[in-house]
Design an enzyme around this catalytic site. Sequence first.
Site, PDB file in Angstrom:
ATOM      1  N   ILE A 192     -69.155  11.018 -20.827  1.00  0.00           N
ATOM      2  CA  ILE A 192     -68.471  10.843 -19.533  1.00  0.00           C
ATOM      3  C   ILE A 192     -67.374  11.883 -19.330  1.00  0.00           C
ATOM      4  CG2 ILE A 192     -66.706   9.123 -20.216  1.00  0.00           C
ATOM      5  CD1 ILE A 192     -68.829   9.231 -16.986  1.00  0.00           C
ATOM      6  N   SER A 206     -60.837  15.416 -29.732  1.00  0.00           N
ATOM      7  CA  SER A 206     -62.045  14.721 -30.174  1.00  0.00           C
ATOM      8  C   SER A 206     -62.288  15.092 -31.624  1.00  0.00           C
ATOM      9  CB  SER A 206     -63.241  15.168 -29.320  1.00  0.00           C
ATOM     10  OG  SER A 206     -64.068  14.083 -28.996  1.00  0.00           O
ATOM     11  N   LYS A 229     -63.457   2.756 -18.123  1.00  0.00           N
ATOM     12  CA  LYS A 229     -63.905   1.370 -18.195  1.00  0.00           C
ATOM     13  C   LYS A 229     -64.755   1.154 -19.435  1.00  0.00           C
ATOM     14  CE  LYS A 229     -67.843   0.997 -17.838  1.00  0.00           C
ATOM     15  NZ  LYS A 229     -69.156   1.505 -18.426  1.00  0.00           N
ATOM     16  N   ASP A 284     -71.912  -2.974 -20.748  1.00  0.00           N
ATOM     17  CA  ASP A 284     -71.253  -1.666 -20.547  1.00  0.00           C
ATOM     18  C   ASP A 284     -71.596  -1.128 -19.147  1.00  0.00           C
ATOM     19  OD1 ASP A 284     -69.813   0.854 -21.669  1.00  0.00           O
ATOM     20  OD2 ASP A 284     -71.702   1.563 -20.841  1.00  0.00           O
TER      21      ASP A 284
HETATM   22  P1  NAP Z   1     -69.722   8.911 -26.007  1.00  0.00           P
HETATM   23  O1  NAP Z   1     -70.643   9.930 -25.426  1.00  0.00           O
HETATM   24  O2  NAP Z   1     -70.127   8.204 -27.244  1.00  0.00           O
HETATM   25  O3  NAP Z   1     -68.316   9.634 -26.200  1.00  0.00           O
HETATM   26  C1  NAP Z   1     -67.214   9.019 -26.781  1.00  0.00           C
HETATM   27  C2  NAP Z   1     -66.399  10.091 -27.470  1.00  0.00           C
HETATM   28  O4  NAP Z   1     -65.201   9.515 -27.977  1.00  0.00           O
HETATM   29  C3  NAP Z   1     -67.128  10.714 -28.652  1.00  0.00           C
HETATM   30  O5  NAP Z   1     -67.527  11.997 -28.289  1.00  0.00           O
HETATM   31  C4  NAP Z   1     -66.091  10.714 -29.777  1.00  0.00           C
HETATM   32  O6  NAP Z   1     -65.806  12.018 -30.211  1.00  0.00           O
HETATM   33  C5  NAP Z   1     -64.808  10.272 -29.108  1.00  0.00           C
HETATM   34  N1  NAP Z   1     -63.935   9.496 -29.970  1.00  0.00           N
HETATM   35  C6  NAP Z   1     -64.248   8.402 -30.717  1.00  0.00           C
HETATM   36  N2  NAP Z   1     -63.141   7.973 -31.359  1.00  0.00           N
HETATM   37  C7  NAP Z   1     -62.126   8.798 -31.010  1.00  0.00           C
HETATM   38  C8  NAP Z   1     -60.746   8.872 -31.337  1.00  0.00           C
HETATM   39  N3  NAP Z   1     -60.167   7.978 -32.152  1.00  0.00           N
HETATM   40  N4  NAP Z   1     -59.998   9.862 -30.791  1.00  0.00           N
HETATM   41  C9  NAP Z   1     -60.545  10.756 -29.961  1.00  0.00           C
HETATM   42  N5  NAP Z   1     -61.854  10.744 -29.618  1.00  0.00           N
HETATM   43  C10 NAP Z   1     -62.635   9.770 -30.131  1.00  0.00           C
HETATM   44  O7  NAP Z   1     -69.414   7.784 -24.935  1.00  0.00           O
HETATM   45  P2  NAP Z   1     -69.386   7.910 -23.341  1.00  0.00           P
HETATM   46  O8  NAP Z   1     -70.708   7.583 -22.805  1.00  0.00           O
HETATM   47  O9  NAP Z   1     -68.730   9.155 -22.928  1.00  0.00           O
HETATM   48  O10 NAP Z   1     -68.469   6.631 -22.997  1.00  0.00           O
HETATM   49  C11 NAP Z   1     -67.087   6.599 -23.283  1.00  0.00           C
HETATM   50  C12 NAP Z   1     -66.446   5.543 -22.391  1.00  0.00           C
HETATM   51  O11 NAP Z   1     -66.673   5.917 -21.029  1.00  0.00           O
HETATM   52  C13 NAP Z   1     -67.052   4.154 -22.571  1.00  0.00           C
HETATM   53  O12 NAP Z   1     -66.067   3.179 -22.455  1.00  0.00           O
HETATM   54  C14 NAP Z   1     -68.043   4.035 -21.413  1.00  0.00           C
HETATM   55  O13 NAP Z   1     -68.232   2.707 -20.982  1.00  0.00           O
HETATM   56  C15 NAP Z   1     -67.319   4.856 -20.351  1.00  0.00           C
HETATM   57  N6  NAP Z   1     -68.240   5.411 -19.347  1.00  0.00           N
HETATM   58  C16 NAP Z   1     -69.393   6.045 -19.709  1.00  0.00           C
HETATM   59  C17 NAP Z   1     -70.268   6.509 -18.716  1.00  0.00           C
HETATM   60  C18 NAP Z   1     -71.535   7.235 -19.042  1.00  0.00           C
HETATM   61  O14 NAP Z   1     -72.304   7.534 -18.109  1.00  0.00           O
HETATM   62  N7  NAP Z   1     -71.811   7.587 -20.287  1.00  0.00           N
HETATM   63  C19 NAP Z   1     -69.961   6.311 -17.371  1.00  0.00           C
HETATM   64  C20 NAP Z   1     -68.742   5.734 -17.043  1.00  0.00           C
HETATM   65  C21 NAP Z   1     -67.890   5.273 -18.041  1.00  0.00           C
HETATM   66  P3  NAP Z   1     -66.585  12.895 -31.312  1.00  0.00           P
HETATM   67  O15 NAP Z   1     -67.976  13.045 -30.764  1.00  0.00           O
HETATM   68  O16 NAP Z   1     -65.804  14.166 -31.306  1.00  0.00           O
HETATM   69  O17 NAP Z   1     -66.527  12.098 -32.574  1.00  0.00           O
END
Ligand code: NAP
Length: 308
Positions: free
Chosen positions: A14, A36, A91, A169
């Site tokens: 995101i 990150s 969110k 989610d």
């Molecule tokens: P994701 O692709 O798994 O990304 C999450 C990132 O957080 C990972 O790249 C990880 O970094 C990083 N992370 C984990 N622990 C951390 C820490 N302690 N400090 C700093 N960075 C850390 O997940 P995502 O899909 O982007 O979703 C993240 C959030 O956004 C969720 O709550 C989700 O509900 C929300 N969201 C997602 C979408 C969507 O379409 N995907 C849409 C709207 C909202 P590393 O890879 O560097 O380890």
Amino acid sequence: MEPTRIAIIGMGKIARDQHLPAIAGDAGFSLAATVSPHDRGVAGVPHLKSLDDLLANGPAVDAVALCTPPQVRYDLAAQALKRGIHVLLEKPPGATLAEVDALEERARKTGASLFTAWHSRFAAGVAPARAWLADRQVRQVDIVWREDVRVWHPGQAWIWEPGGLGVFDPGINALSIATHVLPHSFFLRSGTLKLPANRAAPIAAQLQFRDTAGAPISMDLDWRQTGPQSWDITIETDAGICKLTRGGSVLTLPGGTEHSEDREYAGLYARFATLIRTGRSDVDTSPLKLVADAFLRARRDTVEPFVE
Ligand code: NAP
């Protein structure tokens, strides 16, 4: 006025899909850093491995956008707020309700702005739907949110862990819209969660709510959808049907259909800028409360193991 210097924490899907372009397109913000553990960041912008490292050795920031999985959000948000840094929470705003209350209290004490960013509320059809529904009598609501988890969440282990919400989610986006557009609040009456035998979070859920005026609200969430995906809310009223489709971006009212350009994250950052400028917070946990109630009140069925 100088732009707000912001760091994105959690450079996952995101952050790259939406936060980077939204910040680049908003003159009120400048991207000061990214954080990150495993990512390499963005060319020309300082990148750090942790928030600790950013606060100790990175450039000064006025605000952070927390785009990590929800399970690690509280500690990061608390650390930032303690220093008076404004915080945007992706969110869902946390892994529990009480931690978001604690963050709100901390923001109040330090004077920093805290924003629980429900991006779907900024989808194009949502504000006009809310205005149209304001003086209508709602008779029935049907929410259908069916998508293919393998397409939208490949390899995201955190989403299946406790606090990751599973099918809620995406489902919480529907609840963020419904809690915003419907004229009465609503609450859970019954429901079923379907949990794969090898996962800690549901892959599907059927829930029945009722609003305080007595209208039934059904919700059908399913991550096993293949083919066309559904992100639809149909609201029957005394003046005809209001339908929000494609996650709230398309609105159909008895008079016709409105399509608009996707401006969800631009709207989100404009709102965050206003909160910072006016020294306020915007904290709403109502969608997360409904999810928590589903975990409290719905029955649980075990279904076949999920294979990635
Ligand atoms: P994701 O692709 O798994 O990304 C999450 C990132 O957080 C990972 O790249 C990880 O970094 C990083 N992370 C984990 N622990 C951390 C820490 N302690 N400090 C700093 N960075 C850390 O997940 P995502 O899909 O982007 O979703 C993240 C959030 O956004 C969720 O709550 C989700 O509900 C929300 N969201 C997602 C979408 C969507 O379409 N995907 C849409 C709207 C909202 P590393 O890879 O560097 O380890």
